[in-house]
Design an enzyme around this catalytic site. Structure first.
Site, short mmCIF file in Angstrom:
data_model
loop_
_atom_site.label_atom_id
_atom_site.label_comp_id
_atom_site.label_asym_id
_atom_site.label_seq_id
_atom_site.Cartn_x
_atom_site.Cartn_y
_atom_site.Cartn_z
N ARG A 1 -0.47 -9.52 13.31
CA ARG A 1 -1.01 -8.48 12.43
C ARG A 1 -1.89 -9.08 11.34
NH1 ARG A 1 4.23 -6.10 10.59
NH2 ARG A 1 3.03 -4.70 9.28
N ARG B 1 11.39 -6.48 4.90
CA ARG B 1 11.14 -5.05 4.68
C ARG B 1 12.09 -4.20 5.52
NH1 ARG B 1 5.18 -2.55 5.21
NH2 ARG B 1 5.27 -3.22 7.38
N ARG C 1 -9.49 0.78 9.31
CA ARG C 1 -9.10 -0.60 9.57
C ARG C 1 -10.19 -1.36 10.31
NH1 ARG C 1 -3.28 0.32 9.34
NH2 ARG C 1 -2.12 -1.63 9.35
N LYS D 1 0.83 -1.22 0.00
CA LYS D 1 0.00 0.00 0.00
C LYS D 1 0.85 1.26 0.00
CE LYS D 1 -2.36 -1.03 3.79
NZ LYS D 1 -1.83 -2.36 4.17
N ARG E 1 11.30 -2.36 11.09
CA ARG E 1 10.27 -1.98 12.05
C ARG E 1 10.11 -3.05 13.10
NH1 ARG E 1 5.13 -0.27 8.49
NH2 ARG E 1 4.15 -1.48 10.16
P1 ADP Z 1 1.02 -2.23 7.84
O1 ADP Z 1 2.32 -2.52 7.21
O2 ADP Z 1 0.55 -3.28 8.79
O3 ADP Z 1 -0.01 -1.81 6.84
P2 ADP Z 1 0.96 0.40 9.12
O4 ADP Z 1 2.21 1.15 9.04
O5 ADP Z 1 -0.22 0.81 8.30
O6 ADP Z 1 1.35 -1.10 8.84
O7 ADP Z 1 0.45 0.32 10.65
C1 ADP Z 1 1.28 -0.10 11.70
C2 ADP Z 1 0.50 -0.21 13.01
O8 ADP Z 1 -0.07 1.09 13.35
C3 ADP Z 1 -0.70 -1.15 13.00
O9 ADP Z 1 -0.32 -2.49 13.22
C4 ADP Z 1 -1.53 -0.57 14.16
O10 ADP Z 1 -0.98 -0.90 15.41
C5 ADP Z 1 -1.35 0.93 13.98
N1 ADP Z 1 -2.40 1.52 13.11
C6 ADP Z 1 -2.20 2.12 11.90
N2 ADP Z 1 -3.37 2.51 11.37
C7 ADP Z 1 -4.35 2.15 12.26
C8 ADP Z 1 -5.77 2.25 12.29
N3 ADP Z 1 -6.45 2.80 11.26
N4 ADP Z 1 -6.42 1.77 13.37
C9 ADP Z 1 -5.78 1.22 14.39
N5 ADP Z 1 -4.44 1.07 14.43
C10 ADP Z 1 -3.72 1.53 13.38
#
Ligand code: ADP
Ligand code: ZN
Length: 207
Positions: free
Chosen positions: A164, A122, A88, A13, A153
């Protein structure tokens, strides 16, 4: 254009969002990036979010909804936005419909078995936030785009990734149906090369 990118962690994404935002002149709003920067600078939101983010759990809806509402009210969102990582949960999606409803939702589909290697390999740049896979890097520690320092990360540790993916399947995947019923869903195969996926997204958007 008001756009949402949906898809499991590791679907690509963030990478695709960068390209589509340049193409369409809209801001890329990544809630994951916003949370990581809030955590790094220890803001009240960051302190509240830290334990959730690091274990791969979702941060409580009200924290995210307030954060996104503030961000979407900034001037650069007047012509639209690309949201990456939000909504989400169904509750977040209902809140977004009341703030500024999306026109279209791109659902990037990638099988779980491919996500694991994408996520464990990653690396993220501390300086430009770019993301890269170790298989494409000459030096695992240096950003090929800006020369900044790359890191892994904390939530890309193998033991957190399964968590996740479970969170995605139980809490986020129901949004696919939510947006399909609203007539906004554009499914895209996320398993090609980055260039192929960008082309597929642009076709879906212009469709
Ligand atoms: P991913 O690679 O899983 O898409 P992101 O960078 O989008 O990772 O998100 C990392 C973390 O930030 C998630 O696992 C969650 O803990 C938190 N997070 C991000 N966006 C949201 C959201 N919309 N609602 C709740 N938690 C979120
Ligand atoms: Zn960089």
């Amino acid at each position: 254009m008001k756009l949402v990118f949906l898809g499991p962690p590791g679907a690509g994404k963030g990478t695709q969002a960068e390209k589509i935002c340049q193409e369409m002149s809209i801001p890329h709003i990544s809630t994951g990036d916003m949370l990581r920067s809030a955590i790094a600078s220890a803001t009240p939101t960051g302190l509240r979010a830290k334990a959730f983010v690091e274990t791969g759990a979702l941060v409580p809806d009200e924290v995210l909804i307030d954060m996104v509402r503030d961000r979407l009210n900034e001037a650069d969102c007047a012509n639209g936005y690309l949201l990456d990582g939000f909504p989400r949960t169904v509750h977040q999606a209902q809140a977004l419909d009341e703030i500024k409803a999306p026109d279209m939702v791109v659902d990037m589909e990638v099988e779980d078995e491919h996500l694991l290697s994408r996520l464990t390999g990653r690396r993220v740049c501390r300086a430009c936030q770019g993301t890269f896979h170790i298989s494409t890097l000459k030096d695992e520690n240096v950003c090929p785009s800006c020369g900044g320092e790359l890191y892994r990360r904390k939530d890309d540790a193998p033991e957190t990734i399964q968590n996740r993916l479970n969170v995605y399947h139980t809490q986020t995947a129901p949004l696919i149906d939510f947006y399909r019923r609203a007539g906004k869903l554009a499914p895209v195969n996320g398993e090609g090369t980055p260039e192929e996926v960008t082309a597929a997204i642009l076709r879906a958007l212009r469709g």
